[in-house]
Design a protein around this motif. Sequence first.
Motif, PDB file in Angstrom:
ATOM      1  N   ARG A  18       0.821  -1.223   0.000  1.00  0.00           N
ATOM      2  CA  ARG A  18       0.000   0.000   0.000  1.00  0.00           C
ATOM      3  C   ARG A  18       0.853   1.270   0.000  1.00  0.00           C
ATOM      4  N   THR A  19       2.157   1.115   0.117  1.00  0.00           N
ATOM      5  CA  THR A  19       3.048   2.274   0.214  1.00  0.00           C
ATOM      6  C   THR A  19       2.910   3.253  -0.953  1.00  0.00           C
ATOM      7  N   PRO A  20       2.918   2.802  -2.223  1.00  0.00           N
ATOM      8  CA  PRO A  20       2.812   3.768  -3.327  1.00  0.00           C
ATOM      9  C   PRO A  20       1.557   4.628  -3.251  1.00  0.00           C
ATOM     10  N   VAL A  21       0.432   4.028  -2.867  1.00  0.00           N
ATOM     11  CA  VAL A  21      -0.816   4.791  -2.763  1.00  0.00           C
ATOM     12  C   VAL A  21      -0.731   5.809  -1.632  1.00  0.00           C
ATOM     13  N   LEU A  22      -0.166   5.422  -0.519  1.00  0.00           N
ATOM     14  CA  LEU A  22      -0.025   6.336   0.617  1.00  0.00           C
ATOM     15  C   LEU A  22       0.883   7.511   0.272  1.00  0.00           C
ATOM     16  N   VAL A  23       1.992   7.215  -0.407  1.00  0.00           N
ATOM     17  CA  VAL A  23       2.922   8.274  -0.793  1.00  0.00           C
ATOM     18  C   VAL A  23       2.263   9.229  -1.777  1.00  0.00           C
ATOM     19  N   GLU A  24       1.570   8.686  -2.786  1.00  0.00           N
ATOM     20  CA  GLU A  24       0.916   9.536  -3.781  1.00  0.00           C
ATOM     21  C   GLU A  24      -0.143  10.418  -3.119  1.00  0.00           C
ATOM     22  N   THR A  25      -0.934   9.846  -2.222  1.00  0.00           N
ATOM     23  CA  THR A  25      -1.973  10.623  -1.550  1.00  0.00           C
ATOM     24  C   THR A  25      -1.372  11.756  -0.731  1.00  0.00           C
ATOM     25  N   THR A  26      -0.286  11.466  -0.021  1.00  0.00           N
ATOM     26  CA  THR A  26       0.368  12.499   0.788  1.00  0.00           C
ATOM     27  C   THR A  26       0.908  13.627  -0.080  1.00  0.00           C
ATOM     28  N   LEU A  27       1.562  13.271  -1.186  1.00  0.00           N
ATOM     29  CA  LEU A  27       2.125  14.290  -2.082  1.00  0.00           C
ATOM     30  C   LEU A  27       1.030  15.122  -2.730  1.00  0.00           C
ATOM     31  N   LEU A  28      -0.076  14.476  -3.114  1.00  0.00           N
ATOM     32  CA  LEU A  28      -1.173  15.219  -3.728  1.00  0.00           C
ATOM     33  C   LEU A  28      -1.835  16.159  -2.731  1.00  0.00           C
ATOM     34  N   ARG A  29      -1.948  15.735  -1.482  1.00  0.00           N
ATOM     35  CA  ARG A  29      -2.512  16.632  -0.467  1.00  0.00           C
ATOM     36  C   ARG A  29      -1.632  17.855  -0.266  1.00  0.00           C
ATOM     37  N   ARG A  30      -0.326  17.666  -0.352  1.00  0.00           N
ATOM     38  CA  ARG A  30       0.577  18.818  -0.227  1.00  0.00           C
ATOM     39  C   ARG A  30       0.404  19.760  -1.417  1.00  0.00           C
ATOM     40  N   LYS A  31       0.263  19.187  -2.624  1.00  0.00           N
ATOM     41  CA  LYS A  31       0.059  20.013  -3.813  1.00  0.00           C
ATOM     42  C   LYS A  31      -1.267  20.762  -3.736  1.00  0.00           C
ATOM     43  N   ALA A  32      -2.259  20.131  -3.107  1.00  0.00           N
ATOM     44  CA  ALA A  32      -3.598  20.716  -3.056  1.00  0.00           C
ATOM     45  C   ALA A  32      -3.721  21.845  -2.049  1.00  0.00           C
ATOM     46  N   ALA A  33      -2.738  22.007  -1.167  1.00  0.00           N
ATOM     47  CA  ALA A  33      -2.869  22.940  -0.052  1.00  0.00           C
ATOM     48  C   ALA A  33      -3.183  24.355  -0.511  1.00  0.00           C
ATOM     49  N   ALA A  34      -2.503  24.835  -1.563  1.00  0.00           N
ATOM     50  CA  ALA A  34      -2.729  26.209  -2.029  1.00  0.00           C
ATOM     51  C   ALA A  34      -4.007  26.322  -2.847  1.00  0.00           C
ATOM     52  N   LYS A  35      -4.314  25.284  -3.611  1.00  0.00           N
ATOM     53  CA  LYS A  35      -5.466  25.330  -4.519  1.00  0.00           C
ATOM     54  C   LYS A  35      -6.777  25.086  -3.787  1.00  0.00           C
ATOM     55  N   LEU A  36      -6.747  24.178  -2.804  1.00  0.00           N
ATOM     56  CA  LEU A  36      -7.966  23.772  -2.101  1.00  0.00           C
ATOM     57  C   LEU A  36      -7.745  23.794  -0.592  1.00  0.00           C
ATOM     58  N   PRO A  37      -7.635  24.961   0.011  1.00  0.00           N
ATOM     59  CA  PRO A  37      -7.450  25.025   1.460  1.00  0.00           C
ATOM     60  C   PRO A  37      -8.570  24.283   2.183  1.00  0.00           C
ATOM     61  N   GLY A  38      -8.214  23.563   3.228  1.00  0.00           N
ATOM     62  CA  GLY A  38      -9.206  22.809   3.976  1.00  0.00           C
ATOM     63  C   GLY A  38      -9.421  21.402   3.479  1.00  0.00           C
ATOM     64  N   ALA A  39      -8.700  21.011   2.424  1.00  0.00           N
ATOM     65  CA  ALA A  39      -8.856  19.670   1.856  1.00  0.00           C
ATOM     66  C   ALA A  39      -7.703  18.754   2.258  1.00  0.00           C
ATOM     67  N   GLU A  40      -7.128  19.002   3.427  1.00  0.00           N
ATOM     68  CA  GLU A  40      -5.953  18.231   3.822  1.00  0.00           C
ATOM     69  C   GLU A  40      -6.254  16.757   4.071  1.00  0.00           C
TER      70      GLU A  40
END
Length: 374
Positions: A18-40
């Motif tokens: 499950r590691t690749p999915v967890l890593v991708e989700t974490t990285l995408l949440r970081r990318k989303a921080a500026a675009k979608l505040p509150g979607a952490e």
Amino acid sequence: MTDRIAEIAALRTRFGARTPVLVETTLLRRKAAAKLPGAEHWLFTDEALQQATAAPVAAHRAERLAGRAVHDATCSIGTELAALAGVAGPLIGSDLDDVRLAMARHNLGDAALLCRADALAPISRNTVVVIDPARRSGGRRRFDPADYLPPLDAVLDVYAGRDLVVKCAPGIDFAALAGLGFTGEVEITSWNGSVREACLWSPGLCEPGTATGVGRRATVLDRGETLTDADPDDTAVAPAGRWIIDPDGAVVRAGLVRHYAARHGLWQLDPNIAYLSGNEVPAGVRGFEVLEELPYTEGRLRQALAAVDCGPLEILVRGLDVDPDALRRRLRPRGARPHTVVLTRIGAGPNARATAFLCRVSEPTGSVTAAPRR
């Protein structure tokens, strides 16, 4: 990079496959921080995040739909519905992608009723239908509305007579829209200095402005400014004053440059070019104080830059076939003082002349009255 490798190794020891999915989700949440505040805590796919509407843009659209029942027929991971929650309702979301629907259920909780459905097979009545056709595939943009998924012509046909909102690429051809029979309002929206989208509002959702209503609107979210083609557009064409103004991209794209000029007491340098001029800078806008105006040749411009000890150089171009980056490399300014050069064409046909304005930039801190030109 070493720390990330170590972190991934530790995750692999704990979570295995499950590691690749967890890593991708974490990285995408970081990318989303500026675009979608509150979607952490949201779930994303990379493509869905790229397609998601930035939160301020979605919130603006939600304000226009306040109090209405809304069906987002291409809801994806739920960005539009999240903005609508608490403002509009009841809310319905549908999509053909099972994975994105599952993510939307996680992201939205019970804020909307979600189901699997084709956007071109209506499943709701008495709702405003919101559609965001896919304009990317495999990382590549689709520019022809007929290549959208679903195609724009099919969307307009299926929902004819319904209250409909459709997101489109900001560069969409207005004449092509008319050719498809669209008679509502086209709103061009910018945020954070960038044009984000064109939004089509069907006639039943248009705000009345004149006897024929509003056909084009520019919304600049950073400054809370809105212009429409129902606003006055009486402005002059005259030589440069003390400041040059480059209107926001939403204003230019919506074809409302004259309307913007009339509102702010500015004038055009040329009737077919978007640069404006005036003796004051509109509040919240960068202005370019004209230090010198000269016929544009690289030799003349190089001499002018040297005379003002130019170092960091910004080059703006409209109406001329000039690559700013290539020109900057050729000019090689070596001084210490930052300047801006505005290059443009003034006049048409045999009377056209390439003109350079050597300028000093003002920061957008409010309405500024210029000092006399030196």
